[in-house]
Design an enzyme around this catalytic site. Structure first.
Site, short mmCIF file in Angstrom:
data_model
loop_
_atom_site.label_atom_id
_atom_site.label_comp_id
_atom_site.label_asym_id
_atom_site.label_seq_id
_atom_site.Cartn_x
_atom_site.Cartn_y
_atom_site.Cartn_z
N ASP A 13 69.34 31.29 53.06
CA ASP A 13 70.54 31.13 54.41
C ASP A 13 70.04 31.95 55.41
OD1 ASP A 13 72.11 29.31 53.03
OD2 ASP A 13 73.03 31.18 51.96
N LYS A 16 66.28 29.69 58.43
CA LYS A 16 65.00 28.93 58.48
C LYS A 16 64.96 27.56 59.25
CE LYS A 16 65.08 28.96 53.91
NZ LYS A 16 66.02 29.80 53.69
N GLY A 40 70.57 24.18 52.58
CA GLY A 40 71.68 23.54 53.78
C GLY A 40 70.89 24.06 54.99
N HIS A 41 70.40 23.31 55.79
CA HIS A 41 69.83 23.77 57.06
C HIS A 41 70.76 23.38 58.33
CE1 HIS A 41 66.08 24.11 54.64
NE2 HIS A 41 66.61 25.25 54.71
N GLN A 226 65.67 28.11 50.05
CA GLN A 226 66.15 29.20 49.57
C GLN A 226 65.44 30.17 50.15
OE1 GLN A 226 65.35 26.12 47.35
NE2 GLN A 226 67.51 25.72 48.21
#
Ligand code: IMP
Length: 437
Positions: A13, A16, A40-41, A226
């Site tokens: 988180d 990225k 989750g991006h 991650q």
């Protein structure tokens, strides 16, 4: 110099996705090489937010190709939903543009059921996984019962394999893990038929495609998911994910050699967060922690869980610099620190009174370390509109320069907001600025 890997330097988180989207302005190909929809991006461009779990974060740039390499574990239903959402938003999702490697392993409903049942059976010792079936899918890859994309091309053979797998998984689920419901083989087979109908046109040979792209001097971004401290082998075990999250994973994850990579960019928040269980030496249980959570919007993109917040941990960061060989760091969410009177950075751990050299291997020891801090003066200014390094307040520049010195890694980029444009270059960003032209 045309290939760059972007790696999370903390517990995930770190932002990225935003950085990859920003850097893709100058990239031809973006490749995901590990993890799955535990990631989750979040991308924000001109006020429009796009959330991605599997599709590489370069997708919003027309003309960029997006590859899912063999090292990823892919839930085909989630992937198809993501493609539908992108198509609705007018994004080109044709098979020429989005390619999944033939050797990418699939997450099926029994992997999700196993993940959930195992977490339940662990009780207070749970890991706090995302419940997406990531661990069980990687286990099957290692025990050689996993399902690969290429197997969708021969449904008859695959059905036989599924019958055997489901029988074994059900024994384990209802026996060892005490689940009350079995997984239905018919459901798994229809799930995979749906996957075949939708995804067969996207199957390709990503290793070969990357080699071809390199020969044509295309610019490639490898997008990590991650973070370093969640690495399956070098992270804070057992509270980690099930893939290798380090820069080295790019080679096996894509099927390319070590000379295919020109630079390694680590992404770290200006503070620290963690979701799920596990030790977190600099965690704040006070108002400052709450302030970081609220101001930083620290809620998990995948699970909606509140993230735990704490100060920047330079001991862990030195380890991340070493494990990944970072050429430079991007520091994100610097704007979230505005308004704090003082900002702390952990520079040493003490365990039973003695200074320790590195992050301890045992989580029970990491949970006991006492962080030693240095304290910085904060700043009041809102940083979100700043686009030049020298426009940052002197205290913020001092904070960044000191971090870089402590962890012995230059800072190339700073992010001051979720928007693609809220990004600042530093003058030491040689590779990254070359990449950006
Ligand atoms: P899993 O990857 O779902 O097996 O979860 C294992 C651990 O990694 C849990 O603590 C999760 O919260 C954490 N984790 C997995 N993916 C991410 C991510 O993308 N960001 C932050 N934490 C993650």
């Amino acid at each position: 110099m045309s290939s760059l890997v972007v790696i999370g330097a903390q517990w995930g988180d770190e932002g990225k996705g935003k950085l990859v989207d920003y850097l893709t302005t100058n990239a031809d190909v973006v490749v995901r090489f590990q993890g799955g929809n535990n990631a989750g991006h979040t991308l924000v461009v001109d006020g429009v937010t796009t959330k991605l779990h599997l599709v590489p974060s370069g997708i919003l740039h027309e003309g960029t190709r997006c590859f899912i390499a063999a090292g990823v574990v892919l839930n085909p239903d989630v992937f198809a939903q993501e493609l539908d959402g992108l198509e609705k938003a007018g994004i080109n999702i044709t098979p020429e543009r989005i390619i999944i490697d033939r050797d990418t392993h699939l997450i099926t409903p029994y992997h999700v059921a196993l993940d959930e049942a195992r977490e339940r059976s662990r009780g207070a010792d749970k890991i706090g996984t995302t419940g997406r079936g990531i661990g069980p899918a990687y286990e099957d890859r290692a025990n050689r019962t996993g399902i690969r994309m290429a197997e969708l091309l021969n449904m008859e053979e695959l059905e036989q394999k599924i019958l055997k797998n489901v029988e074994e998984k059900n024994r384990y689920l209802t026996g060892a893990l005490g689940a009350t419901e079995e997984v239905s083989a018919d459901e798994v087979i229809s799930f995979l038929k749906r996957a075949a109908d939708r995804l067969i046109p996207h199957i390709g040979n990503v290793s070969l495609l990357i080699e071809q792209a390199r020969k044509l001097e295309k610019r490639i971004i490898f997008e990590g998911a991650q973070g370093t401290l969640l690495d399956q082998m070098h992270g804070t075990l057992p509270y980690v994910t099930s893939s290798h999250t380090l820069s080295g994973a790019v080679f096996t994850g894509c099927g390319i050699g070590p000379r295919s990579l020109d630079s390694v960019l680590g992404v770290a928040k200006a503070y620290c967060t963690r979701v799920g269980e596990g030790p977190f030496p600099t965690e704040l249980h006070d108002d400052t922690g709450e302030q970081l959570r609220t101001k930083g919007g620290e809620i998990g993109t995948t699970t909606g869980r509140p993230r735990r917040c704490g100060w920047f941990d330079a001991v862990a960061m030195k380890r991340a610099v070493r494990l990944n060989g970072f050429d430079s760091l991007a520091i994100t969410k610097l704007d979230v620190l505005s308004g704090l009177e003082q900002i702390k950075v952990c520079i040493n751990y003490r365990l039973d009174g003695s200074k320790v050299e590195d992050v301890p291997s045992l989580s029970s020891e990491l949970a006991k370390v006492e962080p030693e801090y240095i304290t910085f003066d904060g700043w009041e200014d809102d940083l979100t509109g700043i686009r030049k390094w020298h426009h940052l307040p002197a205290e913020a520049r001092f904070y960044l320069a000191t971090l870089a010195e402590i962890v012995a890694c230059p800072i190339s980029l700073v992010s001051v907001g979720p928007e693609r444009s809220s990004t600042i270059f530093s003058s030491t960003a040689s590779f990254v600025s070359n990449f950006m032209g």
